[in-house]
Write an enzyme that holds these catalytic residues in place. Structure first.
Site, PDB file in Angstrom:
ATOM      1  N   GLU A 128      41.761  43.139  48.582  1.00 58.86           N
ATOM      2  CA  GLU A 128      40.891  43.469  47.469  1.00 58.86           C
ATOM      3  C   GLU A 128      40.852  42.299  46.494  1.00 58.86           C
ATOM      4  OE1 GLU A 128      41.077  47.702  45.647  1.00 58.86           O
ATOM      5  OE2 GLU A 128      41.946  46.384  44.157  1.00 58.86           O
TER       6      GLU A 128
ATOM      7  N   TYR B  99      33.634  43.735  42.018  1.00 59.46           N
ATOM      8  CA  TYR B  99      34.689  44.279  42.879  1.00 59.46           C
ATOM      9  C   TYR B  99      34.323  43.987  44.333  1.00 59.46           C
ATOM     10  CZ  TYR B  99      37.590  47.440  45.518  1.00 59.46           C
ATOM     11  OH  TYR B  99      38.489  47.931  46.431  1.00 59.46           O
TER      12      TYR B  99
END
Ligand code: GDP
Ligand code: MN
Length: 385
Positions: A189, A101
Site C-alpha cells: 500500500e 491512495y
C-alpha cells in the site's frame, strides 16, 4: 510479516518506486546527522508496525534543529497502539499538492489480489471505503498475468489524473504490481501517494505485508527478519518443531491432535466429561516421529497435566511414524501421567502394535468420546482424578 515503513521504502527503491530522501535514526545524534544531510524542513516518523501514526501524533515536522530535537525526543520511545517506537525515519519534507491512495491486497472473498486506487489519500482505506465508496476504484488482478498498461491507465483516469502525473502514476502502479508478486505480498500500500508542487509523484508512506508462508523464498527480506516474541515458552518450543500450540491456562489434561478440527472436538469432549484441557498441540500434516515426540515431551512437562489424550488420524500422516515418536518418549521418560491414544488411518496396524507393546491404552476403531471416557477411567484408576 509486516514491514516497517523504512523497510518497505527500501523495497520501493529497489523496485524504482520514487520515495522521499530519508535516513533511519536510532537516537538523537543519528537524527541530527540525518537532518543535516537532508536539509530542513524535515519530517520525522516513528517506525512502528501499526498504522494511523499521523493521527496518533507520531509523524511530526521540523523547520530547524531545535524543533527537530524536540520532535525526536518526543517520538523516540513513544508508545503507539502498545508498540514502542525504537527507530525514526527522518525524511525531507515534501510540499504536497495532492494525496492519493494506491494499494493491492489479497481479497478473501475472491481469493484474488484486489487493486484499489483513490484520489482520497492520506486516510486509511477503511475510512475511504466507508465515506467515499464512489471514489474508490477497484480491479481484481490475475495471479498469473499482469494487468495490461491500458487497464492500469483506465483505472487511474477515473481518479482524474492526467498528463505527466498520470504517466508517473502508471509507472508506479505497474512497479507496485510487480512488487506485490515478486515479494509474495499479502498487502502493499502507498498511502499517501503524493504529488509535490512540481508535479513529481512519490510514495510518502509504505505498508507491506509479506505472506509468512512465502518467507522462505523471499530471500531478500531475510535481513528484515525479526525475532518473534512468543511469551509462552512452550509455544515457542512447539513452534521451533513446526507444531502449533495453544495454551489454555489451568487444567489437568494435555491434548495432542492431528488437525485443529479434531483438536477442538476433543477439547469439547474432554470438558464434557469433566476434564480441563490445559494445552493443545496440533501436529498438522507432516507429523514425523520427531514432531510427535517433541509434542509429547512438551505436554509431559506442562505443570498440572495428569492425563494426555493423543488423538491422531493417519491421512497424510503415517500412524507408524507417529507411534514411533510416542514410543520413543515413553521408553525414555517412563512418564507417570496417564496417556491414551486414539489412532487410525494410514499404517494403523503397525502403529497400534508399537503402542500395544508398551501397554499404552489404545482406542482403535472407536470414537473420540470413547477415547476421552477411557482416559477418564484410566486416570481414576491411577489416582490422577
Ligand atoms: P500513517 O498515518 O501511519 O499512515 O503515516 P503516513 O506516513 O501516511 O503519514 C501521515 C501523514 O503525514 C500523511 O498522510 C501526510 O499528510 C503527512 N506526511 C507524510 N510525509 C510528508 C511529507 O513529506 N510532507 C508533508 N507535507 N506531509 C507529509
Ligand atoms: Mn499512511
Amino acid at each position: 510479516m509486516k514491514l516497517y515503513e523504512f523497510e518497505g521504502k527500501t523495497i520501493f527503491r529497489e523496485m524504482t518506486i520514487p520515495v522521499p530522501r530519508g535516513k533511519v535514526a536510532n537516537n538523537l545524534d543519528e537524527a541530527k546527522n540525518a537532518a543535516a544531510e537532508l536539509g530542513y524542513p524535515i519530517v520525522v516518523k516513528s517506525q512502528v508496525l501499526s498504522g494511523g501514526r499521523g493521527k496518533a501524533g507520531a509523524v511530526k515536522f521540523a523547520e530547524n534543529e531545535s524543533e527537530m530535537v524536540n520532535v525526536v525526543n518526543g517520538l523516540l520511545g513513544m508508545q503507539i497502539s502498545g508498540e514502542r517506537a525504537e527507530k525514526l525515519l527522518v525524511e525531507e519534507k515534501i510540499k504536497i499538492s495532492r494525496e492519493f491512495y494506491m494499494g493491492i491486497t489479497l481479497e478473501p472473498q475472491s481469493s484474488l489480489p484486489l487493486l484499489m486506487i483513490s484520489a482520497q489519500g492520506g486516510m486509511d482505506i477503511e475510512h475511504i471505503a466507508k465515506n467515499y465508496p464512489h471514489q474508490l476504484f477497484k480491479m481484481h488482478l490475475d495471479p498469473v498475468q499482469r494487468p495490461k498498461n491500458h487497464q492500469m491507465i483506465d483505472i487511474l483516469l477515473k481518479t482524474g489524473l492526467n498528463g505527466k502525473v498520470l504517466t508517473q502514476a502508471a509507472n508506479i502502479l505497474s512497479r507496485l504490481v510487480e512488487c506485490y508478486f515478486k515479494y509474495d505480498c499479502v498487502t502493499v500500500e502507498i498511502n499517501p501517494l503524493i504529488i509535490d508542487e512540481e508535479g513529481n509523484v512519490l510514495a510518502a508512506d509504505s505498508k507491506i505485508e509479506i505472506d509468512d508462508s512465502a518467507l522462505f523464498r523471499v530471500k531478500s527480506v531475510s535481513c528484515f527478519k525479526r525475532k518473534e516474541e512468543i511469551p509462552d515458552p512452550f509455544e515457542a518450543e512447539a513452534k521451533s518443531f513446526g507444531v502449533s500450540y495453544v495454551g489454555m491456562g489451568n487444567g489437568n489434561i494435555g491434548l495432542i491432535a492431528g488437525g485443529a478440527g479434531l483438536g477442538m472436538a476433543s477439547m469439547d469432549m474432554i470438558s464434557a466429561y469433566g476434564g480441563e484441557p490445559v494445552n493443545f498441540l496440533d501436529l498438522g500434516g507432516g507429523a514425523t516421529a520427531d514432531k510427535t515426540a517433541a509434542s509429547l515431551k512438551i505436554v509431559l512437562k506442562t505443570p498440572g497435566v495428569r492425563g494426555i489424550l493423543i488423538n491422531l488420524f493417519g491421512g497424510i500422516n503415517n500412524c507408524e511414524h507417529m507411534a514411533n515418536g510416542i514410543a520413543r518418549v515413553v521408553d525414555e521418560l517412563k512418564p507417570l501421567q496417564t496417556i491414551v491414544v486414539k489412532m487410525r488411518g494410514h499404517s494403523q496396524e503397525e502403529g497400534w502394535a508399537i503402542l500395544e507393546k508398551r501397554n499404552i491404552p489404545l482406542v482403535k476403531y472407536g470414537t473420540t468420546e470413547e477415547a476421552v471416557r477411557l482416559l477418564m477411567q484410566e486416570m481414576k484408576k491411577e489416582g490422577g482424578l
